[in-house]
Write a protein that holds these residues in place. Structure first.
Motif, PDB file in Angstrom:
ATOM      1  N   ARG A  73       0.816  -1.200  -0.127  1.00 38.08           N
ATOM      2  CA  ARG A  73      -0.040   0.077   0.146  1.00 38.08           C
ATOM      3  C   ARG A  73       0.904   1.397   0.023  1.00 38.08           C
ATOM      4  N   HIS A 132       0.871  -3.952  12.693  1.00 38.18           N
ATOM      5  CA  HIS A 132      -0.113  -3.886  11.569  1.00 38.18           C
ATOM      6  C   HIS A 132      -1.507  -3.347  12.475  1.00 38.18           C
ATOM      7  N   SER A 173     -13.379  -6.829   4.839  1.00 37.99           N
ATOM      8  CA  SER A 173     -12.182  -6.547   4.585  1.00 37.99           C
ATOM      9  C   SER A 173     -11.396  -7.094   3.421  1.00 37.99           C
ATOM     10  N   SER A 174     -10.337  -6.511   3.102  1.00 30.68           N
ATOM     11  CA  SER A 174      -9.360  -6.720   1.927  1.00 30.68           C
ATOM     12  C   SER A 174      -9.124  -8.336   1.968  1.00 30.68           C
TER      13      SER A 174
END
Ligand code: LMR
Length: 436
Positions: free
Chosen positions: A251, A276, A326-327
């Motif tokens: 990202r 994270h 979520s991704s």
């Protein structure tokens, strides 16, 4: 990272140091074909499909014979796939376990693993898929789709709900299964619930996995879950445990490329430091664009310190707002990237980010937590820390914040790491990327 749902409610969670009630149930193992309705020992036994000829040379079971086996669908074979490999120029088969295997992330990941794009086109694999009682049917569906894809390198698929069976001798464990935070759930409760799941995974890996198994923890909160897992697996080197921060690195690369007006392959040397969570630190000080320091290319320091940093930290949450979940695909891609970074030599001068055990780190980060740092690999599955990165006051202050958060998370799960009573004093702004 994003999580795949496990069906355990807190009340259903097993007491520590016992196998979960889930693992009392039968395990289903498919070796491209077999279902074994039997608990240990795992075994492979092949029955004869109507149009196939039985040969004594190919009937030798690879492992102990189970007492009862059942072919799965039309895919029953009459031969021992491992023996067949000896005639090919392939490496020896490796076993890869995936927990949360019926979830969205896994649904992207498994097909990449099976295709050969992760471990190489000469690396046959056995997939061991761990789910929960509730996902048993879905696991069979996943296995069926894998079979229907006819991947030559995919030699075995086993599915089950007992980590002590699924993790038997595995060389890689990709731990995706975790419970997502529900409405009104305290973060401390999430740490406790998922912590118990990861304590159990650690114990199972410790008991039955290869002693050099590499463990990639994806289920959130992944750093502290990885810490709990490694503490419950004292026979496995702590260095072998990773918390996935590669999605954050990807990202960050994307955002830097966008701002600089270059394609993202021109961005290198990006480190994600720490947790994270929204305290993670995407490092623009040491990152490069076209081989030049980012700050020489992007002169807008305010953008770098504020917008860039926050965008990376909160990307997961923004994505949840757009997607409603979520991704999953990009998380799977980043798991692939993270593994490939360990099994292929790191390009000269570059590095990658992964959450690793901090003991002996050269940056003065507190020992005994799992913290994302810059690493290099020779491609043998191991890594070393890159030790000469610049740390300025801005970066140092950010590192201290994310370190403090991880230390607070650790105090909160002391009961799961064998360090006494838990004491939860999490900072108020402590959040997973998806929680804003
Ligand atoms: C992500 O970074 O996309 C996820 O970890 C978000 C989340 O909290 O599930």
């Amino acid at each position: 990272m994003a999580t795949a749902k496990l069906s355990l409610s807190p009340a259903e969670l097993p007491p520590l140091r016992q196998k979960s009630s889930l693992i009392e149930a039968n395990t289903v193992r498919i070796s491209r074909l077999q279902i074994i309705r039997q608990r240990k020992p795992l075994g492979v036994h092949c029955s004869v499909a109507p149009n196939q000829v039985e040969s004594s040379a190919v009937r030798t079971p690879v492992l102990d014979s189970p007492k009862k086996t059942e072919c799965y669908g039309v895919f029953c074979t009459t031969y021992d796939l491992r023996a067949e490999e000896e005639t090919k120029s392939w490496k020896s088969i490796i076993s890869i376990a995936v927990s949360g295997a019926a979830g969205m992330i896994s649904n992207h990941l498994l097909f990449k693993l099976a295709s050969g794009e992760v471990f190489g086109m000469d690396q046959p694999i056995a997939l061991r898929l761990l789910g929960s009682e509730r996902s048993r049917q879905a696991l069979e569906g996943v296995a069926m789709e894998l079979e229907d894809s006819l991947y030559p390198l995919l030699r075995e698929v086993s599915i089950g709900i007992d980590p002590y069976e699924i993790y038997q001798d595995v060389e890689w464990a990709l731990l995706i299964g975790a419970k997502p935070r529900g409405p009104g759930m305290e973060r401390a409760a999430l740490l406790d619930i998922n912590g118990q799941i990861y304590a159990e995974q650690g114990k199972a890996l410790n008991a039955v996995a290869s002693q050099n198994v590499k463990v990639m923890v994806v289920g959130n909160p992944c750093n502290t879950n990885a810490l709990i897992c490694l503490k419950n697996a004292p026979n496995i080197p702590a260095k072998n445990f990773h918390a996935l921060t590669r999605l954050d690195e990807n990202r960050a690369k994307c955002q830097l490329a966008l701002k600089a007006g270059v394609f993202y392959d021109k961005v290198s040397n990006v480190t994600i430091w720490g947790n994270h969570s929204t305290t993670q630190v995407p490092d623009f000080l040491n990152a490069r664009i076209n081989g030049r320091p980012v700050k020489e290319v992007i002169k807008d320091t305010k953008w770098l310190e504020e917008e860039f940093t926050e965008r990376v930290q909160k990307r997961g949450g923004v994505l949840i707002q757009k997607w409603g979940r979520s991704s999953a695909a990009s998380t799977a891609v980043s798991i692939v990237d993270a593994i490939r970074s360990l099994v292929t030599p790191t390009p000269e001068g570059d590095w990658f980010s992964t959450g690793v055990y901090t003991n002996g780190n050269p940056y003065g980060i507190a020992d005994d937590i799992v913290f994302s740092m810059p690493c290099r690999s020779r491609g043998d599955g191991n890594y070393e820390l890159v030790d000469n990165l610049q740390i300025d006051d801005f970066l140092r202050a950010r590192l201290q914040k994310t370190e403090a958060e991880l230390l607070a998370e650790k105090r909160c799960v002391a009961h799961l790491t064998g360090e006494g009573n838990a004491f939860c004093d999490l900072p108020e702004d402590t959040m997973l990327p998806g929680e804003q």
